[in-house]
Scaffold this motif. Structure first.
Motif, PDB file in Angstrom:
ATOM      1  N   UNK A 200     -15.215 -11.425  49.570  1.00 16.27           N
ATOM      2  CA  UNK A 200     -14.663 -10.697  48.433  1.00 16.27           C
ATOM      3  C   UNK A 200     -13.364  -9.991  48.794  1.00 16.27           C
ATOM      4  N   UNK A 201     -13.300  -9.437  50.003  1.00 15.36           N
ATOM      5  CA  UNK A 201     -12.072  -8.780  50.433  1.00 15.36           C
ATOM      6  C   UNK A 201     -10.920  -9.776  50.490  1.00 15.36           C
ATOM      7  N   UNK A 202     -11.201 -10.964  50.989  1.00 12.79           N
ATOM      8  CA  UNK A 202     -10.152 -11.976  51.065  1.00 12.79           C
ATOM      9  C   UNK A 202      -9.699 -12.405  49.677  1.00 12.79           C
ATOM     10  N   UNK A 203     -10.673 -12.614  48.777  1.00 12.45           N
ATOM     11  CA  UNK A 203     -10.303 -13.004  47.409  1.00 12.45           C
ATOM     12  C   UNK A 203      -9.549 -11.892  46.699  1.00 12.45           C
ATOM     13  N   UNK A 204      -9.984 -10.634  46.929  1.00 10.76           N
ATOM     14  CA  UNK A 204      -9.281  -9.513  46.297  1.00 10.76           C
ATOM     15  C   UNK A 204      -7.846  -9.415  46.787  1.00 10.76           C
ATOM     16  N   UNK A 205      -7.645  -9.688  48.085  1.00 19.95           N
ATOM     17  CA  UNK A 205      -6.281  -9.649  48.625  1.00 19.95           C
ATOM     18  C   UNK A 205      -5.404 -10.715  47.981  1.00 19.95           C
ATOM     19  N   UNK A 206      -5.983 -11.898  47.731  1.00 16.63           N
ATOM     20  CA  UNK A 206      -5.214 -12.968  47.077  1.00 16.63           C
ATOM     21  C   UNK A 206      -4.861 -12.572  45.647  1.00 16.63           C
ATOM     22  N   UNK A 207      -5.846 -12.014  44.926  1.00 17.29           N
ATOM     23  CA  UNK A 207      -5.591 -11.595  43.547  1.00 17.29           C
ATOM     24  C   UNK A 207      -4.521 -10.512  43.487  1.00 17.29           C
ATOM     25  N   UNK A 208      -4.578  -9.557  44.421  1.00 19.55           N
ATOM     26  CA  UNK A 208      -3.586  -8.492  44.419  1.00 19.55           C
ATOM     27  C   UNK A 208      -2.188  -9.020  44.697  1.00 19.55           C
ATOM     28  N   UNK A 209      -2.103 -10.011  45.552  1.00 12.53           N
ATOM     29  CA  UNK A 209      -0.782 -10.553  45.883  1.00 12.53           C
ATOM     30  C   UNK A 209      -0.226 -11.436  44.777  1.00 12.53           C
ATOM     31  N   UNK A 210      -1.109 -11.992  43.943  1.00 15.21           N
ATOM     32  CA  UNK A 210      -0.661 -12.929  42.914  1.00 15.21           C
ATOM     33  C   UNK A 210      -0.657 -12.333  41.510  1.00 15.21           C
ATOM     34  N   UNK A 211      -1.239 -11.152  41.332  1.00 10.21           N
ATOM     35  CA  UNK A 211      -1.343 -10.611  39.980  1.00 10.21           C
ATOM     36  C   UNK A 211       0.022 -10.208  39.439  1.00 10.21           C
ATOM     37  N   UNK A 212       0.119 -10.252  38.115  1.00 14.24           N
ATOM     38  CA  UNK A 212       1.394  -9.912  37.458  1.00 14.24           C
ATOM     39  C   UNK A 212       1.751  -8.455  37.711  1.00 14.24           C
ATOM     40  N   UNK A 213       0.790  -7.569  37.509  1.00 16.77           N
ATOM     41  CA  UNK A 213       1.005  -6.144  37.744  1.00 16.77           C
ATOM     42  C   UNK A 213      -0.353  -5.486  37.830  1.00 16.77           C
ATOM     43  N   UNK A 214      -0.530  -4.509  38.734  1.00 16.57           N
ATOM     44  CA  UNK A 214      -1.832  -3.842  38.836  1.00 16.57           C
ATOM     45  C   UNK A 214      -2.140  -2.955  37.643  1.00 16.57           C
ATOM     46  N   UNK A 215      -1.161  -2.696  36.774  1.00 16.51           N
ATOM     47  CA  UNK A 215      -1.383  -1.774  35.663  1.00 16.51           C
ATOM     48  C   UNK A 215      -1.073  -2.388  34.312  1.00 16.51           C
ATOM     49  N   UNK A 216      -0.775  -3.661  34.233  1.00 18.61           N
ATOM     50  CA  UNK A 216      -0.348  -4.293  32.985  1.00 18.61           C
ATOM     51  C   UNK A 216      -1.415  -5.256  32.467  1.00 18.61           C
ATOM     52  N   UNK A 217      -1.684  -5.167  31.176  1.00 21.54           N
ATOM     53  CA  UNK A 217      -2.641  -6.063  30.532  1.00 21.54           C
ATOM     54  C   UNK A 217      -1.935  -6.821  29.418  1.00 21.54           C
TER      55      UNK A 217
END
Length: 600
Positions: A200-217
Motif C-alpha cells: 500500500x505504501x508503494x501504491x500510495x507513493x505512485x498515486x501521489x507522484x501521478x495525481x493532478x493535485x493533492x487538493x483538487x477535485x
C-alpha cells in the motif's frame, strides 16, 4: 488511513510487543534478530483526500485526537496509589478512559470471545489495557492510528515499569509460554499484514507522484438533448416556426481546489451547441418566453470550450463566508449556497432538473448575467442567514460605460430562513440594478430578466435604465415524497429621463422525489413568466407609447427525471406557453425535450 480489523487484533500486536521486549530482559538467550526492523511500515500517511473533503479530514482528525486524549498514561494508573484510588472511587462513565482492573469491567467482552484469555491476562496481570469511557473495549471495531498509538503507549509504559522493577514475579512462565504460542500462531498474519502495508505504501507513493493535485477535485456533467417544437409561431414574423427534431450537447467541467481545508477555488469550463427555445428575439419563437436553461452561450461559437466561472470562497469567521468571483453572478453565489428551490434549480454537482430558465429562478434573480463581483454570507444561527452581493457583468471591459463600477451592475441582498427540521425555507430578496445607455442604440440587449415577454426585456435606445426588484420565495417539504415551492417577484423599472415601467412574475412548483424509483424525480410547474404590467405614457419600448403587455401568458412545464444509474439520468419533459409574448393573438407553443445527463 490504515486500520486493523478490530481492537482484538491490536491486542495480539501488544502481546507480541510484550514478547519481543520483555523476553530479552528475562531470557538472555533470546535474540533481537526476530524483532521487526521498524513499526513505521505499519503506519500510512493519513493525508488522503481522495474519498472525502478537506473539511471532513480535519473533523475526523479532531475526533481521533479526542480519543487519543481520553487514554490515561499508564504511569498515572498503575501506581499503588492510583490502583487504590480506582477501587475506592465510583467510575464516572463520562470521564476520560481509565485503567480497568478486571476484564469483567469491560461490558462488551464475553468469555466466548476468541481473545478473551489473552485480554484477561493483559488486564489483570500486566495492567496494559484502558477501556473507553462507557466501560467498553469495542473489540469488533476498526482501529485508527491514534488509538493504536495510545494502546501501544500504554503497553510500552507498562514494559518500562516491568524492566525497571527487575522482579521476576511480575511475569509468570506460563504467561511467557502463552505469548510465545500466540506469537508463533499469528506470525503469518503479522507478516502478511506487513507485506500488505508495504504494498500500500508503494501504491500510495505512485498515486501521489501521478495525481493532478493533492487538493483538487474534478467533477463534470455531459448533457445530450433531443428536442423539437411541436406547435407554435414566431411572434415577430407571425409564421409557423420550424418543427425540426434536433440532437444537441453540452459539457461542463469544474475544478474545486482547497488550500486550507476550509476554502474553495472553483473553476468551471464548458461548451455546447444547444439552441434555446426562447433565448433571444432572433430565436425560434422570436421571444424570450419558454427559454430553455441548457442552452449554449449566445456570444460564443457553438461547441467552443471556454471558462464560464471562476470563484474563490473562504470563511472570514465561523459564521461569515466571502465569495470573490471573476466570472459568476451574485444570484449564483447566494442561491447555490442553500437552494430555495432545490428540486427545480440546477447545479453542476446535482445535475439539471427544471427544463426552462423560468422554472429554476424567479425574476428577482434573473437580471444578473455572469461577471465579476463579491458576495458575503453571514449565518446568524441555524435558522437565519443574510447575504449581500455585487456583480458587474462587464467588469472585464475597459470601454466607456463598462468596468466594475462604471458600467452595468447588480446589487443583491437577501434574508433566508430555514426551519429547524430543514423542511421549510423562505427568503426575502432585494435587487438594485443599473444598465447604462446602449452604445449601439438597440433596445433590449443589455437589460431585463432574459425570460418572459419581449417588452419586459426592453430598454429605450440611448437611455440608461435603473430597476428595483423585490421578491419572496418559499419552499415546503410535506413529506420525503412531496414538496411545493413558489414565489412572487415585482420589478420597478425607471427609464432615465423618460418614465417608468412595472413588471411582475409568479410561479408554483410541485416536486415528487423518488417517484417510481429511488433517486428519480417528477416535477410540475405553472407560473406567469416576467411580464411588463404597466408603462408610462411617454415611453415606447417598441410596441408604441405607453404600451405594456396586454394579456396573461402562462408557462406550464412538466418533467420526469428517471435515474438510470448512480450518475446517469434521463429526463423527458415539455414546455407549454399560452399566449406567447403575453399576446392572445399568438397561438400556444409546445416544446418536447428529452435530456440525458452523465455526471462524474
Amino acid at each position: 488511513m490504515l486500520t486493523f480489523r478490530g481492537n482484538f487484533q491490536w491486542l495480539v500486536f501488544v502481546i507480541t510487543m510484550l514478547n519481543m521486549l520483555v523476553l530479552p530482559v528475562l531470557s538472555p538467550e533470546k535474540s533481537h534478530a526476530n524483532t521487526p526492523e521498524s513499526t513505521d511500515s505499519l503506519l500510512l500517511n493519513t493525508n488522503d483526500t481522495s474519498e472525502q473533503s478537506s473539511e471532513s479530514v480535519v473533523e475526523n482528525n479532531q475526533d481521533n485526537n479526542y480519543l487519543l486524549n481520553q487514554v490515561t498514561p499508564l504511569s498515572e494508573i498503575v501506581s499503588p496509589e492510583n490502583r487504590r484510588a480506582n477501587t475506592s472511587k465510583p467510575k464516572d462513565k463520562n470521564s476520560a478512559a481509565s485503567q480497568v482492573n478486571s476484564v469483567s469491567q469491560l461490558s462488551d467482552v464475553k468469555p466466548t470471545d476468541w481473545a478473551f484469555q489473552a485480554l484477561q491476562s493483559l488486564v489483570e496481570r500486566y495492567g496494559a489495557i484502558a477501556g473507553y469511557p462507557d466501560s467498553t473495549f469495542k473489540g469488533d471495531r476498526a482501529l485508527t492510528r491514534y488509538e493504536f498509538a495510545a494502546g501501544l503507549n500504554v503497553a510500552l509504559d507498562r514494559l518500562n515499569e516491568i524492566i525497571a522493577s527487575s522482579t521476576g514475579d511480575l511475569v509468570k512462565r506460563e504467561d511467557l509460554d502463552t505469548i510465545k504460542k500466540l506469537q508463533q500462531e499469528f506470525s503469518p498474519e503479522l507478516a502478511n499484514l506487513r507485506g500488505r502495508v508495504d504494498g500500500l505504501e508503494a501504491r500510495a507513493a505512485i498515486l501521489e507522484s501521478q495525481q493532478f493535485s493533492p487538493t483538487t477535485k474534478l467533477t463534470g456533467r455531459v448533457q445530450i438533448v433531443l428536442g423539437s417544437l411541436l406547435a407554435g409561431d414566431n411572434v415577430l414574423t407571425k409564421r409557423p416556426a420550424p418543427r425540426v427534431v434536433t440532437l444537441q450537447d453540452s459539457v461542463s467541467l469544474r475544478l474545486n481546489t482547497s488550500f486550507t481545508g476550509k476554502d474553495s477555488l472553483g473553476i468551471t469550463m464548458g461548451g455546447g451547441n444547444i439552441e434555446s427555445l426562447g433565448q433571444t428575439r432572433a430565436g425560434l419563437l422570436g421571444t424570450f418566453d419558454g427559454r430553455t436553461a441548457d442552452n449554449a452561450n449566445v456570444t460564443r461559437p457553438r461547441n467552443d470550450f471556454s471558462i464560464s466561472g471562476v470563484r474563490y470562497r473562504f470563511p472570514l469567521s465561523d459564521k461569515t463566508q466571502i465569495n470573490i468571483y471573476a466570472l459568476s453572478d451574485g444570484a449564483n453565489e447566494l442561491g447555490f449556497t442553500i437552494p430555495i428551490n432545490p428540486y427545480f434549480e440546477s447545479s453542476l454537482a446535482t445535475g439539471s432538473n427544471g427544463i426552462s430558465r423560468f422554472s429554476r429562478r424567479a425574476l428577482v434573480y434573473q437580471y444578473g448575467d455572469s461577471g465579476g463581483g463579491i458576495a458575503v454570507l453571514h449565518k446568524f444561527n441555524q435558522q437565519f442567514q443574510v447575504g449581500v452581493a455585487y456583480s458587474a457583468p462587464n467588469a472585464n471591459n475597459f470601454a466607456e460605460n463598462n468596468g466594475l463600477f462604471t458600467g452595468r451592475y447588480l446589487a443583491l441582498a437577501q434574508v433566508l430562513y430555514t426551519s429547524p427540521k430543514s423542511n421549510f425555507r423562505a427568503a426575502l430578496t432585494y435587487v438594485n440594478t443599473y444598465s447604462p445607455p446602449n452604445a449601439q442604440g438597440l433596445s433590449g440587449t443589455n437589460f431585463g430578466p432574459a425570460a418572459g415577454s419581449n417588452l419586459v426585456n426592453s430598454t429605450v435606445p440611448g437611455t440608461g435604465t435603473v430597476a428595483n426588484l423585490y421578491g419572496i420565495q418559499a419552499f415546503y417539504r410535506f413529506s420525503p415524497r412531496f414538496a411545493i415551492n413558489g414565489w412572487v417577484s415585482y420589478a420597478a423599472h425607471r427609464y432615465l429621463g423618460r418614465g417608468d415601467g412595472k413588471a411582475m412574475d409568479w410561479a408554483v412548483g410541485l416536486a415528487f422525489p423518488d417517484l417510481g424509483k429511488r433517486g428519480s424525480l417528477g416535477g410540475l410547474f405553472v407560473g406567469m413568466a416576467p411580464k411588463l404590467m404597466s408603462l408610462s405614457k411617454n415611453v415606447d419600448l417598441g410596441a408604441g407609447l405607453g404600451q405594456a403587455d396586454k394579456d396573461l401568458s402562462l408557462h406550464i412545464e412538466g418533467f420526469y427525471q428517471y435515474k438510470l444509474a448512480d450518475n446517469i439520468e434521463i429526463t423527458p419533459g415539455f414546455i407549454w406557453v399560452t399566449a406567447p409574448d403575453s399576446n392572445d393573438n399568438n397561438p400556444d407553443s409546445l416544446f418536447a425535450w428529452v435530456r440525458t445527463v452523465y455526471r462524474f
